[in-house]
Structure formats: structure tokens, C-alpha cells
Design an enzyme around this catalytic site. Structure first.
Site, PDB file in Angstrom:
ATOM      1  N   HIS A 330      39.212 -29.272 -31.857  1.00 33.96           N
ATOM      2  CA  HIS A 330      39.468 -29.360 -33.301  1.00 33.96           C
ATOM      3  C   HIS A 330      40.342 -28.190 -33.760  1.00 33.96           C
ATOM      4  O   HIS A 330      41.390 -28.396 -34.384  1.00 33.96           O
ATOM      5  CB  HIS A 330      38.119 -29.346 -34.037  1.00 33.96           C
ATOM      6  N   GLU A 331      39.909 -26.974 -33.452  1.00 32.87           N
ATOM      7  CA  GLU A 331      40.573 -25.784 -33.984  1.00 32.87           C
ATOM      8  C   GLU A 331      41.836 -25.391 -33.217  1.00 32.87           C
ATOM      9  O   GLU A 331      42.857 -25.061 -33.817  1.00 32.87           O
ATOM     10  CB  GLU A 331      39.589 -24.602 -34.006  1.00 32.87           C
ATOM     11  N   HIS A 335      44.649 -27.872 -34.770  1.00 35.37           N
ATOM     12  CA  HIS A 335      45.215 -27.007 -35.806  1.00 35.37           C
ATOM     13  C   HIS A 335      46.191 -25.969 -35.249  1.00 35.37           C
ATOM     14  O   HIS A 335      47.283 -25.791 -35.790  1.00 35.37           O
ATOM     15  CB  HIS A 335      44.095 -26.293 -36.566  1.00 35.37           C
ATOM     16  N   GLU A 366      43.124 -33.011 -40.942  1.00 38.96           N
ATOM     17  CA  GLU A 366      41.680 -32.913 -40.739  1.00 38.96           C
ATOM     18  C   GLU A 366      41.096 -34.173 -40.107  1.00 38.96           C
ATOM     19  O   GLU A 366      40.106 -34.103 -39.376  1.00 38.96           O
ATOM     20  CB  GLU A 366      40.971 -32.608 -42.063  1.00 38.96           C
TER      21      GLU A 366
END
Length: 519
Positions: A330-331, A335, A366
Site C-alpha cells: 500500500h505505502e 504511494h 487510495e
């Protein structure tokens, strides 16, 4: 996502703490690994990364507390004499023989790992203010790293170097919606709406047996116009959010059992670092990101930029064995890589985005990250995205106490319920009134939009093009710079990736007909 919010989580950021962290053995540490190229990073990023406390170590190294205190006294004594030869650093006795370097893990307290490629890692805490005074002797030119010559002294000693204050790197930062405080400084909205009396109100709320509506206070409460734009909750996917949570409870009985069965046990700091390092090696980004552990975060993790340095903050109270890699996908895998890729694109600034008429990068950003969080789970329930969506909607019609009671049908643990309620009510002063901060609805919104168009989306390009919406990919691909783009490992096998998207659809009982009707 709402047009003005383009950030994952930045509820609390101890910039004043990170600014005080120092690097040991900077002269020896800042050496580039010949096997690794940072050609994909701009010289500005390299400079900021290398000069904000990231030493060139890759394995955790920390002295015991007593040794640390002795070291600080020794350093303080040495640094007060400007023309004197520097004293030995605490690690000098080990530096003669690299093979003797051992990985010591942090004991208690929060701290930060500073990493660069090719060598061992240092763990620096800020529990005791450092009296060390450094000299400036590190320079960076172009895309490479230039180091001053070694001291000609025959005595093998290590210098302590003060790292120059970095220039802010706005290009690397996520685009935050900002407001102005009375001093004219720009404020990140997610920082501005974090209550400063959170712990005090939590204690009062729990003592009241959950009947007191918290009265939140803010350091910079002058954002009524901005908050007004994010106080409208949607019910567009309310039915789907409830269904996802009910399916989860049908299989596991309660959220707590679901968490234990699928998340596994909580991890120690040592094991968290081991998992993080392993993942960074897998993605080829070891040494590019500062890792910070904390318990003071409403989210599970956040990828932000502090003083120009990419910084991953992990909430150790929620770091579970089988969920941690999903958080890293996710991070970092989403991102961080999309942020790095965005730097090379013509739309890497507000002017560029306006010129090319880009849509907001959320809810795509997101939504994609949330999918990657559950991608390889055996039961990839979209529980968290669903509960966040539901909680925000209910907050817009309920007081804090009513909301706390309402979500009790999905989550029993009062501390977990408190966190979800605070997220939905942040920005509000009197929580006895109905009202919400609607940002958290972006996760489920983005997930469902991406699943709706999964067959037509080029996920490789969606990552390579940077911070763009899936709706803009086709028209931007001819304008994009695609050399040296960073794509996470889990996107390399397209067929496997698509199989897991189908699995997410199946487990959450989502159908194409339903999504086409909604979107």
C-alpha cells in the site's frame, strides 16, 4: 476522492523530533553502492534524502542506553574544542573489521532507522537531546554524491558531521490541501484537523461510560471553508460497505476473530524491521526511505515526506504478521513508486496538472493502494475500506456517542471504535452535533471504481505515469516519460494480478452487473 484531498494519512507528524536526529559516522557512511543506481531519482531528492539523517547503513545498529550516554558525553567534550582532533566514535572499535558488525535491535522507545544502500543500518533515537556539534563537510553535485577526502591523520578516527538543513522538496511530497494559519504558513489539512487534546478527551469519554461527547481543540482551527467542502458524506456505496462487513462477520464471528485469524500476531520492533527490510530488497528500494515506528497514529501507516525525505511511519500497535506486507504494498508499492514516477512527468507540478487537465489522483490513488493491501490474502475482505466508508456516513447523521454505539455492531473493542469515530469526527469541535470529515470514504470509492474498470485499466501504466487517475491514462500515455519507471514486483505478472482482482470480487460478493449499475 474529493478534489482537494490528495494524501494518504498524515494525522500526526513529529517533524520537530525527526529534525533532531543525527547520523553516526557520516563520513564513512555516505558511500554509494556500485551495484546500485539511483538514476531514477533526481539529484534534488538524493540531496534531501542524504542530508536529512539517512546514513548509509542497512542493518539495524543501536548501542545500549548506558553506552549511548557515555558516547554523548565523549562527543560533547570533543566537539567543544574546535581545533582538536575528533575523538573516536562509539563504533570505531568495530569499524576496523566489517565482519564484526552485528545487528543490534532497538529496545524501548520510538526511533527511526536511517538506511542507504550497501551497508549496515543505524537506529537513532531522540529521547535524549544530542549535544553534538557538527561541521559541514558533505556536498552533493548533480545526480551523484561527492565526498570530501579522508583526513590525512594516521590515527584512524571518525568524524561526526552535521548534515545541512535540507531544502523542502515539494515535488516529492504528496499534494496536500492547505490553508493558511495566522502567520501565513501553509498547513496540511490532515495535520490541522488533528485535535490537540485527544488523550484528555479520550480519558474523559471512557470515564463517562461512553456517554460524553468529546469537545476537541485544534492548534490551527481557522479552516471553516476547507472543512465545509469535506463535510458531505455519500451513501452511494453504503449498501456494499454493510454487505462486506456482514460477510466478514458471518465467516469469522467478530472483527476481533477475523483480525487474529487473518492478521496473525502483533510483531515486535525487531520483526517489523526484518519484514520491512525484506520488502525493500524485493522492490529494489533499500536505503531510499526513512522508517519510523510509533504508537501515536490513527492509521496503520503513512508515507509522507519530512524535510524532503521519503518517510514511512508504521503504527506498531497494529502491525500484524500477515498484514504487514500488504501495508508495505500500500505505502511503498503504490504511494511511493507512483510518487517517484510522477517526478519525471510533465504533470509533476500544479501548473503541469492544470495544463494537461488532469483529474484528481484520488480516488484512484487510495483505491489502488487499498486493493494492494489485501491483494494476496486468502480471504481478501475489504473490511477496513468498508468500515471507514460506513463510519463517515453515520457520523454525518450522529453525535460521537451515537456513532460509537452504532459501530459496536461491527467492532467490539472500545479502543478500536474510538479510533474510527475520531477519524470520522476530526475537524469538528463539538461532537455532539452531527457532522463528519468525509475523506475516509475515498478508499472504498476508489476500490469499487477500479474493480469496475479492471479489464480496461493498464495497471502497469497507471503506476508508471505517476499521480494520475485511471481515467487519464489513455490520453496521457503518449506524453509520458516511461524510461526508468519504477513498477512494484507484484505487477510484473499481469495474469496473476488479474486473478487476485477476481478473487477480491468473489470474496466480497461484488458483481460486474452491480458495479456497472453503480458506476
Amino acid at each position: 476522492m474529493l478534489e482537494s484531498i490528495r494524501v494518504t494519512e498524515k494525522l500526526h507528524w513529529p517533524e520537530h523530533e525527526l529534525a533532531k536526529k543525527f547520523v553516526l559516522n557520516a563520513e564513512e557512511a555516505l558511500i554509494t553502492d556500485s551495484k546500485r543506481s539511483f538514476s531514477s531519482l533526481s539529484s534534488g531528492i538524493l540531496k534531501d534524502t542524504f542530508t536529512t539523517g539517512t546514513s548509509s547503513y542497512n542493518v539495524l545498529l543501536q548501542s545500549k542506553e548506558e553506552k549511548k550516554h557515555r558516547s554523548q558525553k565523549r562527543f560533547s567534550s570533543a566537539s567543544s574544542k574546535q581545533h582538536r582532533k575528533p575523538s573516536k566514535s562509539p563504533s570505531s572499535s568495530h569499524s576496523k573489521d566489517p565482519s564484526r558488525m552485528t545487528a543490534l535491535v532497538p529496545g524501548t522507545g520510538a526511533g527511526t532507522w536511517y538506511c542507504l544502500d550497501g551497508q549496515s543500518a543505524v537506529f537513532v533515537t531522540s529521547s535524549v537531546p544530542s549535544p553534538v556539534k557538527f561541521t559541514r563537510d558533505i556536498s552533493i553535485t548533480g545526480s551523484g554524491l561527492a565526498l570530501p577526502p579522508k583526513p590525512k591523520s594516521k590515527v584512524k578516527r571518525r568524524n561526526l558531521t552535521r548534515l545541512p538543513k535540507p531544502k523542502q522538496q515539494p515535488q516529492l511530497c504528496r499534494s496536500f490541501e492547505r490553508g493558511d494559519d495566522i502567520s501565513g504558513k501553509k498547513l496540511c489539512i490532515l495535520t490541522a484537523i488533528k485535535p490537540i487534546n485527544l488523550e484528555k478527551e479520550k480519558l474523559r469519554f471512557f470515564k463517562s461510560d461512553y456517554t460524553y461527547n468529546p469537545q476537541f481543540e485544534y492548534a490551527n482551527p481557522t479552516l471553516p471553508g476547507v472543512l465545509a467542502k469535506h463535510s458531505n458524506a455519500s451513501d452511494r456505496f453504503l449498501k456494499q460497505s454493510i454487505n462486506i462487513m456482514e460477510l466478514t462477520l458471518q465467516k469469522y464471528g467478530s472483527y476481533e476473530k477475523f483480525e487474529q485469524a487473518t492478521g496473525g500476531s502483533l510483531l515486535s520492533k525487531t520483526r517489523i524491521w526484518s519484514h520491512v527490510r525484506k520488502y525493500m530488497v524485493k522492490e529494489g528500494c533499500l536505503g531510499e526511505i526513512v522508517v519510523h515506528l510509533t504508537e501515536d497514529l490513527l492509521s496503520r501507516a503513512s508515507m509522507t515526506v519530512v524535510n524532503g525525505c521519503p518517510t514511512l511511519t508504521i503504527n506498531i500497535s497494529t502491525a500484524r504478521e500477515h498484514w504487514l506486507e500488504g501495508m508495505l504494498r500500500h505505502e511503498i508499492g503504490t504511494h511511493y513508486f507512483r510518487g517517484i514516477n510522477n517526478l519525471q512527468q510533465p504533470w509533476n507540478s500544479w501548473i503541469g496538472r492544470k495544463k494537461h487537465e488532469l483529474k484528481p489522483n484520488n480516488p484512484t490513488e487510495e483505491g489502488l493502494a487499498s486493493i494492494h493491501s489485501v491483494l494476496f490474502r486468502k480471504d481478501p475482505f475489504l473490511w477496513r475500506a468498508a468500515l471507514l466508508y460506513y463510519t463517515v456516513y453515520k457520523a454525518s447523521h450522529m453525535s460521537f456517542c451515537e456513532l460509537f454505539k452504532d459501530i459496536g455492531k461491527f467492532v467490539k473493542d472500545p479502543n478500536t471504535r474510538w479510533d474510527y469515530c475520531v477519524r470520522a469526527k476530526r475537524g469538528w469541535t463539538d461532537t455532539s452535533e452531527p457532522g463528519c470529515f468525509s475523506k475516509d470514504q475515498v478508499y472504498l470509492d476508489g476500490v469499487l471504481q477500479i474493480l469496475r474498470f479492471r479489464e480496461s485499466i493498464d495497471f502497469h501504466l497507471l503506476t508508471a505515469l505517476g499521480k494520475v487517475s485511471y481515467e487519464d491514462v489513455d490520453r496521457l500515455k503518449e506524453l509520458a516519460v516511461t524510461e526508468n519507471m519504477r513498477v512494484p514486483h507484484f505487477l510484473h505478472d499481469h495474469s496473476r494480478y488479474m486473478e487476485h482482482l477476481e478473487r477480491i470480487m468473489e470474496v466480497n460478493e461484488l458483481t460486474d452487473a452491480e458495479l456497472k449499475n453503480l458506476i
